[in-house]
Design a protein around this motif. Sequence first.
Motif, PDB file in Angstrom:
ATOM      1  N   LEU A 114       0.845  -1.199   0.000  1.00  0.00           N
ATOM      2  CA  LEU A 114       0.000   0.000   0.000  1.00  0.00           C
ATOM      3  C   LEU A 114       0.879   1.246   0.000  1.00  0.00           C
ATOM      4  O   LEU A 114       0.635   2.193  -0.746  1.00  0.00           O
ATOM      5  N   GLY A 115       1.936   1.219   0.823  1.00  0.00           N
ATOM      6  CA  GLY A 115       2.867   2.342   0.872  1.00  0.00           C
ATOM      7  C   GLY A 115       3.508   2.597  -0.481  1.00  0.00           C
ATOM      8  O   GLY A 115       3.596   3.730  -0.952  1.00  0.00           O
ATOM      9  N   LYS A 116       3.905   1.497  -1.139  1.00  0.00           N
ATOM     10  CA  LYS A 116       4.544   1.622  -2.445  1.00  0.00           C
ATOM     11  C   LYS A 116       3.574   2.258  -3.451  1.00  0.00           C
ATOM     12  O   LYS A 116       3.950   3.153  -4.213  1.00  0.00           O
ATOM     13  N   CYS A 117       2.310   1.795  -3.437  1.00  0.00           N
ATOM     14  CA  CYS A 117       1.315   2.340  -4.371  1.00  0.00           C
ATOM     15  C   CYS A 117       1.114   3.832  -4.134  1.00  0.00           C
ATOM     16  O   CYS A 117       1.102   4.618  -5.081  1.00  0.00           O
ATOM     17  N   LEU A 118       0.948   4.202  -2.853  1.00  0.00           N
ATOM     18  CA  LEU A 118       0.588   5.581  -2.549  1.00  0.00           C
ATOM     19  C   LEU A 118       1.744   6.547  -2.793  1.00  0.00           C
ATOM     20  O   LEU A 118       1.532   7.717  -3.091  1.00  0.00           O
ATOM     21  N   THR A 119       2.981   6.060  -2.644  1.00  0.00           N
ATOM     22  CA  THR A 119       4.100   6.989  -2.758  1.00  0.00           C
ATOM     23  C   THR A 119       4.839   6.905  -4.091  1.00  0.00           C
ATOM     24  O   THR A 119       5.411   7.884  -4.544  1.00  0.00           O
ATOM     25  N   GLU A 120       4.835   5.721  -4.711  1.00  0.00           N
ATOM     26  CA  GLU A 120       5.653   5.576  -5.917  1.00  0.00           C
ATOM     27  C   GLU A 120       4.862   5.343  -7.190  1.00  0.00           C
ATOM     28  O   GLU A 120       5.403   5.445  -8.282  1.00  0.00           O
ATOM     29  N   MET A 121       3.584   4.974  -7.055  1.00  0.00           N
ATOM     30  CA  MET A 121       2.853   4.569  -8.257  1.00  0.00           C
ATOM     31  C   MET A 121       1.622   5.435  -8.481  1.00  0.00           C
ATOM     32  O   MET A 121       0.948   5.822  -7.539  1.00  0.00           O
ATOM     33  N   LYS A 122       1.302   5.660  -9.747  1.00  0.00           N
ATOM     34  CA  LYS A 122       0.051   6.328 -10.086  1.00  0.00           C
ATOM     35  C   LYS A 122      -1.026   5.237 -10.162  1.00  0.00           C
ATOM     36  O   LYS A 122      -0.703   4.068 -10.415  1.00  0.00           O
ATOM     37  N   PRO A 123      -2.307   5.618  -9.996  1.00  0.00           N
ATOM     38  CA  PRO A 123      -3.356   4.588 -10.069  1.00  0.00           C
ATOM     39  C   PRO A 123      -3.254   3.746 -11.340  1.00  0.00           C
ATOM     40  O   PRO A 123      -3.403   2.519 -11.287  1.00  0.00           O
ATOM     41  N   GLU A 124      -2.966   4.376 -12.475  1.00  0.00           N
ATOM     42  CA  GLU A 124      -2.898   3.584 -13.709  1.00  0.00           C
ATOM     43  C   GLU A 124      -1.708   2.622 -13.711  1.00  0.00           C
ATOM     44  O   GLU A 124      -1.760   1.550 -14.322  1.00  0.00           O
ATOM     45  N   ASP A 125      -0.642   2.982 -12.983  1.00  0.00           N
ATOM     46  CA  ASP A 125       0.489   2.039 -12.870  1.00  0.00           C
ATOM     47  C   ASP A 125       0.072   0.795 -12.101  1.00  0.00           C
ATOM     48  O   ASP A 125       0.478  -0.329 -12.418  1.00  0.00           O
ATOM     49  N   VAL A 126      -0.726   1.023 -11.048  1.00  0.00           N
ATOM     50  CA  VAL A 126      -1.167  -0.112 -10.229  1.00  0.00           C
ATOM     51  C   VAL A 126      -1.999  -1.052 -11.093  1.00  0.00           C
ATOM     52  O   VAL A 126      -1.778  -2.274 -11.113  1.00  0.00           O
ATOM     53  N   ILE A 127      -2.944  -0.477 -11.845  1.00  0.00           N
ATOM     54  CA  ILE A 127      -3.796  -1.305 -12.704  1.00  0.00           C
ATOM     55  C   ILE A 127      -2.949  -2.043 -13.738  1.00  0.00           C
ATOM     56  O   ILE A 127      -3.129  -3.233 -13.982  1.00  0.00           O
ATOM     57  N   GLN A 128      -1.984  -1.352 -14.303  1.00  0.00           N
ATOM     58  CA  GLN A 128      -1.118  -1.962 -15.299  1.00  0.00           C
ATOM     59  C   GLN A 128      -0.358  -3.159 -14.708  1.00  0.00           C
ATOM     60  O   GLN A 128      -0.242  -4.204 -15.329  1.00  0.00           O
ATOM     61  N   LEU A 165      -3.348 -12.013 -13.120  1.00  0.00           N
ATOM     62  CA  LEU A 165      -4.224 -12.515 -12.053  1.00  0.00           C
ATOM     63  C   LEU A 165      -5.670 -12.568 -12.535  1.00  0.00           C
ATOM     64  O   LEU A 165      -6.175 -11.625 -13.126  1.00  0.00           O
ATOM     65  N   ARG A 166      -6.317 -13.708 -12.277  1.00  0.00           N
ATOM     66  CA  ARG A 166      -7.730 -13.861 -12.627  1.00  0.00           C
ATOM     67  C   ARG A 166      -8.540 -14.130 -11.368  1.00  0.00           C
ATOM     68  O   ARG A 166      -8.028 -14.639 -10.389  1.00  0.00           O
ATOM     69  N   GLY A 167      -9.820 -13.760 -11.426  1.00  0.00           N
ATOM     70  CA  GLY A 167     -10.679 -13.841 -10.246  1.00  0.00           C
ATOM     71  C   GLY A 167     -10.714 -15.228  -9.643  1.00  0.00           C
ATOM     72  O   GLY A 167     -10.952 -16.213 -10.337  1.00  0.00           O
ATOM     73  N   ARG A 168     -10.451 -15.305  -8.352  1.00  0.00           N
ATOM     74  CA  ARG A 168     -10.360 -16.601  -7.675  1.00  0.00           C
ATOM     75  C   ARG A 168     -11.697 -17.107  -7.141  1.00  0.00           C
ATOM     76  O   ARG A 168     -11.762 -18.153  -6.535  1.00  0.00           O
ATOM     77  N   GLY A 169     -12.750 -16.324  -7.334  1.00  0.00           N
ATOM     78  CA  GLY A 169     -14.052 -16.749  -6.823  1.00  0.00           C
ATOM     79  C   GLY A 169     -14.699 -17.804  -7.687  1.00  0.00           C
ATOM     80  O   GLY A 169     -15.665 -18.433  -7.284  1.00  0.00           O
ATOM     81  N   GLY A 170     -14.188 -18.021  -8.872  1.00  0.00           N
ATOM     82  CA  GLY A 170     -14.752 -19.061  -9.704  1.00  0.00           C
ATOM     83  C   GLY A 170     -14.771 -18.710 -11.179  1.00  0.00           C
ATOM     84  O   GLY A 170     -14.398 -19.493 -12.029  1.00  0.00           O
ATOM     85  N   GLY A 171     -15.189 -17.501 -11.498  1.00  0.00           N
ATOM     86  CA  GLY A 171     -15.356 -17.116 -12.894  1.00  0.00           C
ATOM     87  C   GLY A 171     -14.046 -16.981 -13.648  1.00  0.00           C
ATOM     88  O   GLY A 171     -13.953 -17.307 -14.826  1.00  0.00           O
ATOM     89  N   GLY A 172     -13.021 -16.494 -12.982  1.00  0.00           N
ATOM     90  CA  GLY A 172     -11.722 -16.361 -13.631  1.00  0.00           C
ATOM     91  C   GLY A 172     -11.598 -15.152 -14.535  1.00  0.00           C
ATOM     92  O   GLY A 172     -10.797 -15.141 -15.462  1.00  0.00           O
ATOM     93  N   PHE A 173     -12.378 -14.102 -14.273  1.00  0.00           N
ATOM     94  CA  PHE A 173     -12.278 -12.879 -15.067  1.00  0.00           C
ATOM     95  C   PHE A 173     -10.981 -12.147 -14.701  1.00  0.00           C
ATOM     96  O   PHE A 173     -10.627 -12.066 -13.531  1.00  0.00           O
ATOM     97  N   PRO A 174     -10.243 -11.622 -15.706  1.00  0.00           N
ATOM     98  CA  PRO A 174      -8.975 -10.950 -15.389  1.00  0.00           C
ATOM     99  C   PRO A 174      -9.184  -9.763 -14.437  1.00  0.00           C
ATOM    100  O   PRO A 174      -9.957  -8.848 -14.742  1.00  0.00           O
ATOM    101  N   THR A 175      -8.489  -9.793 -13.318  1.00  0.00           N
ATOM    102  CA  THR A 175      -8.703  -8.787 -12.276  1.00  0.00           C
ATOM    103  C   THR A 175      -8.296  -7.386 -12.725  1.00  0.00           C
ATOM    104  O   THR A 175      -9.003  -6.414 -12.483  1.00  0.00           O
ATOM    105  N   GLY A 176      -7.152  -7.289 -13.402  1.00  0.00           N
ATOM    106  CA  GLY A 176      -6.665  -5.984 -13.845  1.00  0.00           C
ATOM    107  C   GLY A 176      -7.661  -5.301 -14.774  1.00  0.00           C
ATOM    108  O   GLY A 176      -7.918  -4.098 -14.665  1.00  0.00           O
TER     109      GLY A 176
END
Lengths: 597, 159
Positions: free
Chosen positions: A143-157, A164-175
């Motif tokens: 969380l610290g790294k995201c807030l201080t070093e990354m822009k929101p779009e970097d995190v999504i990228q 990573l795909r959804g682990r609840g069952g469907g497997g939709f790409p999380t990003g």
Amino acid sequence: MAKYKMHVLVCGGTGCKASQSAQIVDNLKAVLAEKGMQDEVQVITTGCFGFCEKGPIVKMMPDNTFYTQVTPEDARTIVEEHIIKGRKVTNLLYTDPENNEHVSDSKHMGFYKKQIRIALRNCGFIDPENIDESISRGGYEALGKCLTEMKPEDVIQEIKLSGLRGRGGGGFPTGLKWEIASKNHADQKYVVCNADEGDPGAFMDRSIMEGDPHSIIEAMAICGYAIGATKGLVYIRAEYPLAIDRLQIAIRQAREYGLLGQDIMGSGFDFDIELRYGAGAFVCGEETALIHSMEGKRGEPTFKPPFPAVSGYLGKPTNVNNVETFANIPVIITKGADWFNKIGTEKSKGTKVFALAGQINNVGLIEVPMGITLREVIYEIGGGIKDGKEFKAVQTGGPSGGCLTKKHLDTPIDYDNLIAAGSMMGSGGMVVMDETSCMVSIAKFYLEFTCEESCGKCTPCRIGNKRLCEMLTKISKGNGTMEDLYELRNLAAVIKDTALCGLGQTSPNPVLSTLDNFWDEYVEHVVDKKCRAGVCKSLMSYEIDQNKCVGCTACARNCPVGAIKGEKKMPHTIDLAVCIKCGACIERCKFGAISIK
Amino acid sequence: MATIKLSESKIKTIKDICKSFDNKSGEVINVLHQVQGAFGYLPAEVQEVVAMELNMPVAQVYGIVSFYSFFTMQPKGEHPISICLGTACYVRGAEKVLDEFKRQLNINVGETTKDGKFSLNCLRCVGACGLAPVVMVGDKVYGRLTPDNVKDIIAEYNN
């Protein structure tokens, strides 16, 4: 943690708690106090170690000794022998079933060897009720790294690159899911954690929340930062009181440390989390139904689109991810997408947590890399089938999944292979069955579940599944015809095509996969009126072998309906018209004279 | 609307709970959780008060109570017995254990014994699959059961 020279970790997961692990903790503390060592040795209740079969588990740190099946009475021995004299208590060590040797470090146990722990990284290592222990193992670093070093779009990228795909069952790409939510602008957006784990036989989300609640809080805050949401909601089952308790404690501690609330880490980012309680409806695992339930309505799904990322909770853009998905996020941020996407198969990256259960030697919670085969899971990690019986099937994906058989043992496990094999990943229940399971009854078991849990909104699911269930009941009673088998398949296909939500569309999977893989067994029920597993009562009849029976009267005395007649010391007989096929006579007969036909 | 037969103190409890959620209709599920926690079950007259306080139709409250399996309109026994019928327990013989409970208590699932001591329910997975088959009596978990254990468990609570 500096002042203690030794730590005793005791599993506080649901299984171990049911086997008196809390009493073990109390006894350990009492004996340590009696010896005046309470300031030298710390006793910590942790989350689930995973090896539920051998619970309760007690682990000694720093030497990594792993004690299994500990009883409250063993507390004194552990203190006096291990802690004071420095000698391992051999009778509490795990015995390798292959060579009968004691193994003291869990790393060398078959159960743990092939596991890679990412989502479960802290379960069994930290006291989940102490935020400092989480932080000491890297908690909130991402969380610290995201807030201080990354822009929101970097995190999504980064999340997109990780695969990573959804682990609840469907497997939709999380990003991708995050990206869609981030692009929808609104005055308020929401991050929702789906903790409504409803699959019977699945308890991975529960273990994560009980063992490492801070990883969920951290990941939700990261998601909030990435998509531009300031509010998080955890939708959790009311049936999980311990997980609720631990999450509440964790949220309170995170607020005290300024890791939730206003201006987190001085970054100007605000985020807070509230809990919402489920009330026992399986369908609420479906994201639109979950959102309606959070709004205080009946948890009925609605047609997608609009997707929650566009119009979700209170009509605002909402991102819903499952507990295990969230648990992966902080590690991906700190170690990088490139590290994560090297684990797993081409289209399924990372690891998956499975709840291994059923007729298997090592029941428990495991985390394995995607691409591992069922054979490795069942025979190497699971230690094979109980009582040396024959493997028959493994059910994955709960009521939405299907049964896989011997021919699938060497299939690498990932989202796409499981779907191709007629099952699905689901949330990660893996129930192993041996020859004593009847596949018609298993299909019926799941359909009964679906009928009970169908929300009733759409006709295919509400009525279609009911009809499927009736046909299966007819077959298991011995009244089925070949036409019924074809009709089962037809109706199942119609439900799959026409049901409203993901749950309805997958509900016929248990029927279809058993029809595909165990067609002979269905035909036996219908044509030969036989149930080879001896489960369908209507298809069984009991018989006393007149040569083996010595007339001890044990069966007659124990028959609850008085169906067994015979003179003392003379062979007995069963009146089949009266017999209720309860099996009490077989259990009592010492001469093996009674058999099922 | 039917006349409400609840005592003043019970009505006050319900009103207080509703108030703690600012009488918002969106909080109805949380309200019902707490009310059931206080009374053990949610009979019709309790639902009427909740509906009135949250300013929503009784039918809607009833719709929610009947939709979610956690809510019950029947009082539970002094010792509620819940049999896990999750898959792991099922394949390890939970049904036989359930049948034995039904036989010994002479009640069906969802019913309470005449003396109000025991009620019988099924639930789906307590997450203690390592101990399958599992039964809960109140908050206590009993694991690795066979039909032979049933008599002893009932006896434990019958004294």
